[in-house]
Design a protein around this motif. Structure first.
Motif, PDB file in Angstrom:
ATOM      1  N   ASN A 187       0.813  -1.217   0.000  1.00  0.00           N
ATOM      2  CA  ASN A 187       0.000   0.000   0.000  1.00  0.00           C
ATOM      3  C   ASN A 187       0.847   1.268   0.000  1.00  0.00           C
ATOM      4  O   ASN A 187       0.340   2.358   0.247  1.00  0.00           O
ATOM      5  N   LYS A 188       2.156   1.114  -0.240  1.00  0.00           N
ATOM      6  CA  LYS A 188       3.047   2.279  -0.352  1.00  0.00           C
ATOM      7  C   LYS A 188       4.180   1.927  -1.317  1.00  0.00           C
ATOM      8  O   LYS A 188       4.400   0.758  -1.640  1.00  0.00           O
ATOM      9  N   ASP A 189       4.897   2.950  -1.766  1.00  0.00           N
ATOM     10  CA  ASP A 189       5.982   2.733  -2.719  1.00  0.00           C
ATOM     11  C   ASP A 189       7.017   1.763  -2.157  1.00  0.00           C
ATOM     12  O   ASP A 189       7.268   1.726  -0.944  1.00  0.00           O
ATOM     13  N   VAL A 190       7.620   0.998  -3.060  1.00  0.00           N
ATOM     14  CA  VAL A 190       8.610  -0.013  -2.692  1.00  0.00           C
ATOM     15  C   VAL A 190       9.943   0.361  -3.338  1.00  0.00           C
ATOM     16  O   VAL A 190      10.011   0.576  -4.544  1.00  0.00           O
ATOM     17  N   PRO A 191      11.031   0.424  -2.542  1.00  0.00           N
ATOM     18  CA  PRO A 191      12.338   0.764  -3.116  1.00  0.00           C
ATOM     19  C   PRO A 191      12.868  -0.311  -4.059  1.00  0.00           C
ATOM     20  O   PRO A 191      12.489  -1.482  -3.952  1.00  0.00           O
ATOM     21  N   ALA A 192      13.775   0.074  -4.940  1.00  0.00           N
ATOM     22  CA  ALA A 192      14.444  -0.883  -5.813  1.00  0.00           C
ATOM     23  C   ALA A 192      15.142  -1.938  -4.971  1.00  0.00           C
ATOM     24  O   ALA A 192      15.711  -1.628  -3.920  1.00  0.00           O
ATOM     25  N   TYR A 193      15.057  -3.182  -5.390  1.00  0.00           N
ATOM     26  CA  TYR A 193      15.707  -4.348  -4.781  1.00  0.00           C
ATOM     27  C   TYR A 193      15.141  -4.753  -3.415  1.00  0.00           C
ATOM     28  O   TYR A 193      15.631  -5.697  -2.797  1.00  0.00           O
ATOM     29  N   ALA A 194      14.108  -4.079  -2.933  1.00  0.00           N
ATOM     30  CA  ALA A 194      13.562  -4.387  -1.605  1.00  0.00           C
ATOM     31  C   ALA A 194      12.808  -5.713  -1.609  1.00  0.00           C
ATOM     32  O   ALA A 194      12.134  -6.062  -2.573  1.00  0.00           O
ATOM     33  N   LEU A 195      12.914  -6.443  -0.502  1.00  0.00           N
ATOM     34  CA  LEU A 195      12.142  -7.659  -0.258  1.00  0.00           C
ATOM     35  C   LEU A 195      11.015  -7.292   0.694  1.00  0.00           C
ATOM     36  O   LEU A 195      11.260  -6.862   1.824  1.00  0.00           O
ATOM     37  N   MET A 196       9.764  -7.444   0.219  1.00  0.00           N
ATOM     38  CA  MET A 196       8.581  -7.017   0.972  1.00  0.00           C
ATOM     39  C   MET A 196       7.696  -8.219   1.286  1.00  0.00           C
ATOM     40  O   MET A 196       7.418  -9.034   0.402  1.00  0.00           O
ATOM     41  N   VAL A 197       7.238  -8.323   2.536  1.00  0.00           N
ATOM     42  CA  VAL A 197       6.324  -9.399   2.927  1.00  0.00           C
ATOM     43  C   VAL A 197       5.317  -8.854   3.929  1.00  0.00           C
ATOM     44  O   VAL A 197       5.534  -7.835   4.574  1.00  0.00           O
ATOM     45  N   GLY A 198       4.188  -9.566   4.075  1.00  0.00           N
ATOM     46  CA  GLY A 198       3.228  -9.273   5.129  1.00  0.00           C
ATOM     47  C   GLY A 198       2.071  -8.394   4.721  1.00  0.00           C
ATOM     48  O   GLY A 198       1.951  -7.940   3.586  1.00  0.00           O
ATOM     49  N   VAL A 199       1.198  -8.165   5.723  1.00  0.00           N
ATOM     50  CA  VAL A 199      -0.011  -7.360   5.544  1.00  0.00           C
ATOM     51  C   VAL A 199      -0.096  -6.349   6.684  1.00  0.00           C
ATOM     52  O   VAL A 199      -0.286  -6.749   7.820  1.00  0.00           O
ATOM     53  N   PRO A 200       0.092  -5.048   6.405  1.00  0.00           N
ATOM     54  CA  PRO A 200       0.575  -4.500   5.138  1.00  0.00           C
ATOM     55  C   PRO A 200       2.037  -4.881   4.925  1.00  0.00           C
ATOM     56  O   PRO A 200       2.752  -5.202   5.887  1.00  0.00           O
ATOM     57  N   ALA A 201       2.487  -4.822   3.694  1.00  0.00           N
ATOM     58  CA  ALA A 201       3.850  -5.246   3.366  1.00  0.00           C
ATOM     59  C   ALA A 201       4.883  -4.375   4.056  1.00  0.00           C
ATOM     60  O   ALA A 201       4.749  -3.147   4.102  1.00  0.00           O
ATOM     61  N   GLN A 202       5.892  -5.042   4.601  1.00  0.00           N
ATOM     62  CA  GLN A 202       7.024  -4.369   5.239  1.00  0.00           C
ATOM     63  C   GLN A 202       8.305  -4.902   4.620  1.00  0.00           C
ATOM     64  O   GLN A 202       8.394  -6.082   4.280  1.00  0.00           O
ATOM     65  N   GLN A 203       9.301  -4.042   4.535  1.00  0.00           N
ATOM     66  CA  GLN A 203      10.578  -4.490   3.999  1.00  0.00           C
ATOM     67  C   GLN A 203      11.323  -5.298   5.054  1.00  0.00           C
ATOM     68  O   GLN A 203      11.481  -4.859   6.193  1.00  0.00           O
ATOM     69  N   ILE A 204      11.796  -6.500   4.637  1.00  0.00           N
ATOM     70  CA  ILE A 204      12.561  -7.339   5.562  1.00  0.00           C
ATOM     71  C   ILE A 204      13.972  -7.622   5.042  1.00  0.00           C
ATOM     72  O   ILE A 204      14.747  -8.302   5.714  1.00  0.00           O
ATOM     73  N   GLY A 205      14.305  -7.111   3.858  1.00  0.00           N
ATOM     74  CA  GLY A 205      15.628  -7.363   3.315  1.00  0.00           C
ATOM     75  C   GLY A 205      15.783  -6.813   1.921  1.00  0.00           C
ATOM     76  O   GLY A 205      15.002  -5.971   1.475  1.00  0.00           O
ATOM     77  N   TRP A 206      16.818  -7.318   1.238  1.00  0.00           N
ATOM     78  CA  TRP A 206      17.167  -6.889  -0.116  1.00  0.00           C
ATOM     79  C   TRP A 206      17.378  -8.116  -0.996  1.00  0.00           C
ATOM     80  O   TRP A 206      17.850  -9.144  -0.518  1.00  0.00           O
ATOM     81  N   MET A 207      17.063  -7.975  -2.286  1.00  0.00           N
ATOM     82  CA  MET A 207      17.209  -9.068  -3.243  1.00  0.00           C
ATOM     83  C   MET A 207      18.127  -8.657  -4.390  1.00  0.00           C
ATOM     84  O   MET A 207      18.109  -7.508  -4.827  1.00  0.00           O
ATOM     85  N   SER A 208      18.884  -9.612  -4.904  1.00  0.00           N
ATOM     86  CA  SER A 208      19.717  -9.357  -6.069  1.00  0.00           C
ATOM     87  C   SER A 208      18.862  -9.410  -7.340  1.00  0.00           C
ATOM     88  O   SER A 208      17.730  -9.887  -7.318  1.00  0.00           O
ATOM     89  N   GLU A 209      19.435  -8.965  -8.443  1.00  0.00           N
ATOM     90  CA  GLU A 209      18.733  -9.054  -9.719  1.00  0.00           C
ATOM     91  C   GLU A 209      18.490 -10.508 -10.102  1.00  0.00           C
ATOM     92  O   GLU A 209      17.552 -10.810 -10.821  1.00  0.00           O
ATOM     93  N   TYR A 210      19.299 -11.398  -9.606  1.00  0.00           N
ATOM     94  CA  TYR A 210      19.166 -12.825  -9.865  1.00  0.00           C
ATOM     95  C   TYR A 210      18.003 -13.436  -9.084  1.00  0.00           C
ATOM     96  O   TYR A 210      17.526 -14.514  -9.404  1.00  0.00           O
ATOM     97  N   GLY A 211      17.544 -12.738  -8.055  1.00  0.00           N
ATOM     98  CA  GLY A 211      16.424 -13.221  -7.251  1.00  0.00           C
ATOM     99  C   GLY A 211      16.848 -13.944  -5.996  1.00  0.00           C
ATOM    100  O   GLY A 211      16.107 -14.776  -5.469  1.00  0.00           O
TER     101      GLY A 211
END
Length: 193
Positions: A135-159
Motif C-alpha cells: 500500500n506504499k511505494d517499494v524501493p528498488a531491490y527491496a524484499l517485501m512481505v506481510g499485511v501491510p507489506a514491510q521491507q525485511i531485506g534486499w534481493m539481487s537481480e538474480y532473485g
C-alpha cells in the motif's frame, strides 16, 4: 500475426501485441492495451485498455491487469496476484475518473496472491512475497512481505536474498552471479562485478 494466441483468447481490435508473445487460454486483451515482445499471458488473464506491458513480462494464471497499470520490462506477476485501480471503491459511486496510476519497474517480482493497491510504484528488481499487501511505494531491490507489506531485506537481480541490513553503509555480493551491490542509507544499487 507475430504472436501466438489460443483460439479461446479474446483480443479486441486495436490491441497491440509484440512479436513472440504468447496468449494462452481464456485471456481477454482490451483494445487499448499495449503489450511488448516475448510476453507470456497465462490462462484467464485480463488486460485492460489503459495498460502498458513491457518486453519479457510473465503474467501467470488468473491475473487481471486493470487500467492505469504499467509494467516495465521483465516483470513477473505470480498466479492470482491482484492489481487495483480505485482506492476507495463503492458499487453505487462511479469513480472511473479517479483511477490511480500504478508503476511496476523493470525486473520486479510480484508473488502469488499478493495485492498491489493502486497509486504505488514498485522499484526495479523489488521482490514482493506471496500474499503481501503493498500500500506504499517499494524501493528498488527491496524484499517485501506481510499485511501491510514491510521491507525485511534486499534481493539481487538474480532473485537471491542479499546479506545486508535494512539501512546503513554496506556491500554485498550475489552468490550466484558474483555481482556487487552497495547499500547507502536506505537505497541499494547494483555496481557490477
Amino acid at each position: 500475426m507475430e504472436y501466438t494466441a489460443h483460439p479461446s483468447a479474446v483480443i479486441d481490435d486495436g490491441a497491440k501485441i509484440g512479436r513472440g508473445s504468447r496468449v494462452w487460454h481464456f485471456v481477454h486483451v482490451c483494445a487499448g492495451a499495449v503489450i511488448g515482445e516475448n510476453v507470456s499471458l497465462g490462462q484467464n488473464v485480463f488486460v485492460g485498455n489503459s495498460v502498458i506491458i513491457g518486453d519479457k513480462c510473465k503474467i501467470q494464471n488468473n491475473v487481471s491487469v486493470y487500467d492505469n497499470v504499467t509494467l516495465e520490462d521483465g516483470v513477473f506477476c505470480g498466479p492470482s496476484m491482484v492489481f487495483t485501480n480505485v482506492y476507495n471503491p463503492r458499487s453505487f459511486v462511479e469513480r472511473k475518473n479517479e483511477y490511480r496510476n500504478t508503476l511496476v519497474k523493470k525486473g520486479a517480482t510480484l508473488g502469488a496472491n499478493c495485492t498491489i493497491v493502486c497509486g504505488v510504484t514498485i522499484g526495479e528488481f523489488a521482490f514482493v512475497g506471496a500474499g503481501a499487501v503493498v500500500n506504499k511505494d517499494v524501493p528498488a531491490y527491496a524484499l517485501m512481505v506481510g499485511v501491510p507489506a514491510q521491507q525485511i531485506g534486499w534481493m539481487s537481480e538474480y532473485g537471491e536474498r542479499l546479506d545486508l541490513p535494512l539501512s546503513g553503509e554496506a556491500v554485498a555480493r550475489c552468490q550466484h552471479t558474483n555481482v556487487s551491490y552497495v547499500l547507502s542509507g536506505n537505497q541499494l544499487r547494483h555496481v557490477g562485478i
